[in-house]
Enzyme design. Sequence first.
Site, PDB file in Angstrom:
ATOM      1  N   ASP A   1       0.837  -1.206   0.000  1.00 22.52           N
ATOM      2  CA  ASP A   1       0.000   0.000   0.000  1.00 22.52           C
ATOM      3  C   ASP A   1       0.868   1.251   0.000  1.00 22.52           C
ATOM      4  O   ASP A   1       0.555   2.248  -0.661  1.00 22.52           O
ATOM      5  CB  ASP A   1      -0.913   0.016   1.235  1.00 22.52           C
ATOM      6  CG  ASP A   1      -1.987  -1.046   1.161  1.00 22.52           C
ATOM      7  OD1 ASP A   1      -2.118  -1.672   0.097  1.00 22.52           O
ATOM      8  OD2 ASP A   1      -2.684  -1.260   2.171  1.00 22.52           O
TER       9      ASP A   1
ATOM     10  N   ASP B   1       0.801   4.207  -2.726  1.00 19.00           N
ATOM     11  CA  ASP B   1       0.492   5.589  -2.348  1.00 19.00           C
ATOM     12  C   ASP B   1       1.588   6.552  -2.804  1.00 19.00           C
ATOM     13  O   ASP B   1       1.296   7.680  -3.221  1.00 19.00           O
ATOM     14  CB  ASP B   1       0.304   5.689  -0.831  1.00 19.00           C
ATOM     15  CG  ASP B   1      -0.976   5.010  -0.358  1.00 19.00           C
ATOM     16  OD1 ASP B   1      -1.859   4.778  -1.205  1.00 19.00           O
ATOM     17  OD2 ASP B   1      -1.071   4.702   0.845  1.00 19.00           O
TER      18      ASP B   1
ATOM     19  N   SER C   1     -35.700  -6.409 -16.695  1.00 19.19           N
ATOM     20  CA  SER C   1     -35.679  -7.123 -15.414  1.00 19.19           C
ATOM     21  C   SER C   1     -35.817  -8.618 -15.698  1.00 19.19           C
ATOM     22  O   SER C   1     -36.107  -9.017 -16.824  1.00 19.19           O
ATOM     23  CB  SER C   1     -36.816  -6.646 -14.513  1.00 19.19           C
ATOM     24  OG  SER C   1     -38.059  -6.805 -15.176  1.00 19.19           O
TER      25      SER C   1
ATOM     26  N   GLU D   1     -25.123 -18.132 -12.977  1.00 22.74           N
ATOM     27  CA  GLU D   1     -24.413 -17.066 -12.266  1.00 22.74           C
ATOM     28  C   GLU D   1     -25.133 -16.783 -10.961  1.00 22.74           C
ATOM     29  O   GLU D   1     -26.369 -16.901 -10.892  1.00 22.74           O
ATOM     30  CB  GLU D   1     -24.382 -15.788 -13.114  1.00 22.74           C
ATOM     31  CG  GLU D   1     -23.831 -15.984 -14.508  1.00 22.74           C
ATOM     32  CD  GLU D   1     -24.120 -14.791 -15.416  1.00 22.74           C
ATOM     33  OE1 GLU D   1     -24.357 -13.686 -14.892  1.00 22.74           O
ATOM     34  OE2 GLU D   1     -24.126 -14.977 -16.641  1.00 22.74           O
TER      35      GLU D   1
ATOM     36  N   LYS E   1     -26.871 -14.507  -8.275  1.00 27.83           N
ATOM     37  CA  LYS E   1     -27.640 -13.261  -8.392  1.00 27.83           C
ATOM     38  C   LYS E   1     -27.201 -12.336  -7.259  1.00 27.83           C
ATOM     39  O   LYS E   1     -27.441 -12.603  -6.089  1.00 27.83           O
ATOM     40  CB  LYS E   1     -29.136 -13.538  -8.298  1.00 27.83           C
ATOM     41  CG  LYS E   1     -30.002 -12.319  -8.574  1.00 27.83           C
ATOM     42  CD  LYS E   1     -31.476 -12.697  -8.601  1.00 27.83           C
ATOM     43  CE  LYS E   1     -32.328 -11.486  -8.977  1.00 27.83           C
ATOM     44  NZ  LYS E   1     -32.213 -10.414  -7.987  1.00 27.83           N
TER      45      LYS E   1
ATOM     46  N   ASP F   1     -27.041  -9.080  -4.901  1.00 31.22           N
ATOM     47  CA  ASP F   1     -28.047  -8.181  -4.342  1.00 31.22           C
ATOM     48  C   ASP F   1     -27.447  -6.792  -4.197  1.00 31.22           C
ATOM     49  O   ASP F   1     -26.874  -6.436  -3.163  1.00 31.22           O
ATOM     50  CB  ASP F   1     -28.518  -8.722  -2.989  1.00 31.22           C
ATOM     51  CG  ASP F   1     -29.866  -8.128  -2.597  1.00 31.22           C
ATOM     52  OD1 ASP F   1     -30.520  -7.509  -3.455  1.00 31.22           O
ATOM     53  OD2 ASP F   1     -30.265  -8.282  -1.437  1.00 31.22           O
TER      54      ASP F   1
ATOM     55  N   ARG G   1     -30.009   1.766 -13.415  1.00 32.67           N
ATOM     56  CA  ARG G   1     -31.057   1.080 -14.177  1.00 32.67           C
ATOM     57  C   ARG G   1     -32.298   1.952 -14.341  1.00 32.67           C
ATOM     58  O   ARG G   1     -32.918   1.982 -15.388  1.00 32.67           O
ATOM     59  CB  ARG G   1     -31.430  -0.235 -13.475  1.00 32.67           C
ATOM     60  CG  ARG G   1     -32.474  -1.013 -14.248  1.00 32.67           C
ATOM     61  CD  ARG G   1     -32.938  -2.256 -13.505  1.00 32.67           C
ATOM     62  NE  ARG G   1     -33.947  -2.945 -14.303  1.00 32.67           N
ATOM     63  CZ  ARG G   1     -35.228  -2.606 -14.364  1.00 32.67           C
ATOM     64  NH1 ARG G   1     -35.664  -1.578 -13.653  1.00 32.67           N
ATOM     65  NH2 ARG G   1     -36.080  -3.257 -15.115  1.00 32.67           N
TER      66      ARG G   1
ATOM     67  N   TYR H   1     -21.706  -8.771 -15.339  1.00 34.39           N
ATOM     68  CA  TYR H   1     -22.250 -10.047 -15.791  1.00 34.39           C
ATOM     69  C   TYR H   1     -22.870 -10.027 -17.188  1.00 34.39           C
ATOM     70  O   TYR H   1     -23.368 -11.049 -17.654  1.00 34.39           O
ATOM     71  CB  TYR H   1     -23.300 -10.573 -14.812  1.00 34.39           C
ATOM     72  CG  TYR H   1     -24.396  -9.574 -14.468  1.00 34.39           C
ATOM     73  CD1 TYR H   1     -25.374  -9.239 -15.383  1.00 34.39           C
ATOM     74  CD2 TYR H   1     -24.436  -8.991 -13.212  1.00 34.39           C
ATOM     75  CE1 TYR H   1     -26.369  -8.340 -15.067  1.00 34.39           C
ATOM     76  CE2 TYR H   1     -25.435  -8.084 -12.875  1.00 34.39           C
ATOM     77  CZ  TYR H   1     -26.402  -7.767 -13.809  1.00 34.39           C
ATOM     78  OH  TYR H   1     -27.377  -6.865 -13.492  1.00 34.39           O
TER      79      TYR H   1
ATOM     80  N   LYS I   1     -34.858 -17.629  -7.094  1.00 33.94           N
ATOM     81  CA  LYS I   1     -34.667 -16.877  -5.845  1.00 33.94           C
ATOM     82  C   LYS I   1     -34.698 -17.832  -4.649  1.00 33.94           C
ATOM     83  O   LYS I   1     -35.617 -18.638  -4.506  1.00 33.94           O
ATOM     84  CB  LYS I   1     -35.769 -15.822  -5.682  1.00 33.94           C
ATOM     85  CG  LYS I   1     -35.771 -14.741  -6.746  1.00 33.94           C
ATOM     86  CD  LYS I   1     -34.607 -13.784  -6.590  1.00 33.94           C
ATOM     87  CE  LYS I   1     -34.740 -12.880  -5.396  1.00 33.94           C
ATOM     88  NZ  LYS I   1     -35.770 -11.846  -5.538  1.00 33.94           N
TER      89      LYS I   1
ATOM     90  N   CYS J   1     -40.629  12.743  24.038  1.00 32.07           N
ATOM     91  CA  CYS J   1     -39.599  11.790  24.455  1.00 32.07           C
ATOM     92  C   CYS J   1     -40.142  10.882  25.557  1.00 32.07           C
ATOM     93  O   CYS J   1     -40.697  11.373  26.555  1.00 32.07           O
ATOM     94  CB  CYS J   1     -38.359  12.533  24.949  1.00 32.07           C
ATOM     95  SG  CYS J   1     -37.068  11.439  25.599  1.00 32.07           S
TER      96      CYS J   1
ATOM     97  N   CYS K   1     -37.994  11.862  28.978  1.00 37.63           N
ATOM     98  CA  CYS K   1     -38.025  13.161  29.666  1.00 37.63           C
ATOM     99  C   CYS K   1     -39.254  13.997  29.319  1.00 37.63           C
ATOM    100  O   CYS K   1     -39.452  15.069  29.895  1.00 37.63           O
ATOM    101  CB  CYS K   1     -36.758  13.956  29.351  1.00 37.63           C
ATOM    102  SG  CYS K   1     -36.618  14.466  27.623  1.00 37.63           S
TER     103      CYS K   1
ATOM    104  N   CYS L   1     -34.911  13.799  20.300  1.00 41.13           N
ATOM    105  CA  CYS L   1     -35.206  14.530  21.529  1.00 41.13           C
ATOM    106  C   CYS L   1     -34.155  15.622  21.676  1.00 41.13           C
ATOM    107  O   CYS L   1     -32.962  15.316  21.785  1.00 41.13           O
ATOM    108  CB  CYS L   1     -35.161  13.591  22.739  1.00 41.13           C
ATOM    109  SG  CYS L   1     -35.221  14.479  24.319  1.00 41.13           S
TER     110      CYS L   1
ATOM    111  N   CYS M   1     -32.154  14.896  29.297  1.00 38.09           N
ATOM    112  CA  CYS M   1     -32.813  13.611  29.037  1.00 38.09           C
ATOM    113  C   CYS M   1     -31.990  12.477  29.652  1.00 38.09           C
ATOM    114  O   CYS M   1     -30.834  12.280  29.273  1.00 38.09           O
ATOM    115  CB  CYS M   1     -32.960  13.404  27.535  1.00 38.09           C
ATOM    116  SG  CYS M   1     -33.754  11.836  27.116  1.00 38.09           S
TER     117      CYS M   1
END
Length: 665
Positions: A31, A35, A80, A111, A113, A115, A134, A222, A309, A403, A406, A421, A427
């Site tokens: 890293d 950098d 879809s 493949e 799916k 989310d 989309r 995909y 699904k 609240c 209080c 609140c 409180c």
Amino acid sequence: MDIQQTIFALRDELEHHNYNYYVLDNPTISDFEFDQKLKQLQQLESDHPEFFDENSPSQRVGGGLTKNFETVVHERRMYSLDNSYSKDEVVEWEKRIKRALGEIPIVYTCELKYDGASISITYENGEISKAVTRGDGFQGDNVTRNIKTIKSVPLKLKGDYPDKFDIRGEIILPLAGFEKMNAALIEIGETPYANPRNTASGSLKLQDSAEVSKRPLDCLLYNIAADRLPFRTQFESLEAARGWGFKVPKETQLCTGLDQVFEFVDYWETHRHNLPYETDGVVIKVNEFQYQDELGYTAKSPRWAVAYKYKAEQVSTRLNSISYQVGRTGAITPVANLEPVSLAGTIVKRASLHNADQIEKLDIRLGDEVFVEKGGEIIPKIIAVDLSKRPANAEPVVYLTHCPECGTELVRSEGEAQHYCPNFYGCPSQIIGRIQHYISRKAMDIEGLGGETVALLFNNGLVHNYADLYELTVGQVIPLERMAQKSAENLINGIEKSKSIPFENVLFALGIRYVGETVAKKLARHYKSIEAISHASLMDLILVDEIGERIAQSVVSFFENPQNLEIIKRLKNYGVQLEIRERINPNATNKLEGKSFVVSGVFEHFSRDGIKIAIEDNGGKVVGSISAKTDYVIAGDNMGPAKLEKATKLNIPILSETDFQNMIS
């Protein structure tokens, strides 16, 4: 090599390293080295603006504001998918295909799916020209500036790619990143995000691309769409996209017939829980593009693909009541109290309702029979009401106006989902919550004092803020419930020891809204003292690395409050560390510069903190978890078996305490 060639070479090299790290998960430089090269490129581009390129790796940090996202019409519609929830439905889908194509052998691409939030990215001559959400499938929002901040999205392609094409995929938030973001929110008393998918989707619409760049978003691709593609099949196109530099998941598999498809489905129904991101099913596609063209589309979906699904485990139970929790920042969270029910291996009694809008959206009422599932299979959530079982006399929920602790009237700022609140200093829940935060392990780490004891101290009138802790005596504490001489002495000793806790921990402990553990360290190291921070202007704070306007405004507001200033004055008089103590190690070196270490187990010559200090004193970096970018694991006795297994699997060198001592000696 002239300046222009140097800039071009650096860009190519940095893109190559980005690809190795974020796509292949196989970094070839540290890293630190990355950098340094990035800083060199940024300096050269700053000195020579004539060579500016919007697709340079230096532009991934973002920084531009998009007030209104332009609506863009998709050149090729984003359809879809039809969903199926049983294997019988998939069998019926195949029958429809064979009726259209005839009884021919069909190969499928399976493949996972993902989310996330769907995205279409257009490349022209190997560079990003636009990225569009989309939307409704016909048009979406232009989020190009934000997409460019995602490290796994290539800014320039390699290999033999078409002159112009769209590539479709999902913007996702890996589970580890999601949990880290939520932990940071909880630290500062904010409500955590509901799930990774919505958080990823919301991230794409943030106006400040610099804020997007801080989120650990990923992009899984995909599908390729173009007028002419040099491939015969879906699987070939994915292999080609991977070669051009895209992150195409390797879980994809060719299946000859539904038996193999269902083996894939069954395997991932269990093993998907081991993946670093959320999946909710399998997408099954006819592999041959020729057959896809013959099958075509319905009004909404391709006939050549279907989504199987997985069913989230779901149960129904009764909503008995709604209670309201008050956080230490005053945020109100409604909680559904449920008739206890078993769900995904645990007994669920409560579920968050998030805010008033969610209650209204569900039209939830007391006594309703509700459907509960675990969102992301982690957090219980109410997804719907069984209206057929609703009691005849059920009345709509009237959200709390005052609240519950209080009695102060709640406020809801424009643009915010939650009620608050405003009685910050009066409180009880907020006061107790702030003191509990102050004593917590990552803050002042006061031994002998727990959350229940804090509530006892407050309820008995012994403390009203965290500064009051330093005036407690053994005699005052002993009469408390479950408190004896020894435990009272331990509590007072723990409070006394907290006076030596470093300044960055103290700053975090103060509970300034939006100032989590990491931000507190940055502010402490930049300003060195509480006095310097208290006098910093809004613009001064914004100019500190990774401190945005929201954090800066919160810090300014905190120090404008005279009650806060009085508490800090008292803490200073009690001897609490309110400035950084410079620790000078005459034996410090840079031998470990650019190297990252995970420390695990118990050591003979070092304490855990001691070995971490030794790493940092010699230029190394201590990280909390093992990943492909970890350079070494330092293993003591009783190292966790999971860490050992992961380190071995990733071929990360494992050092003994003696190995480490030899390394720095």
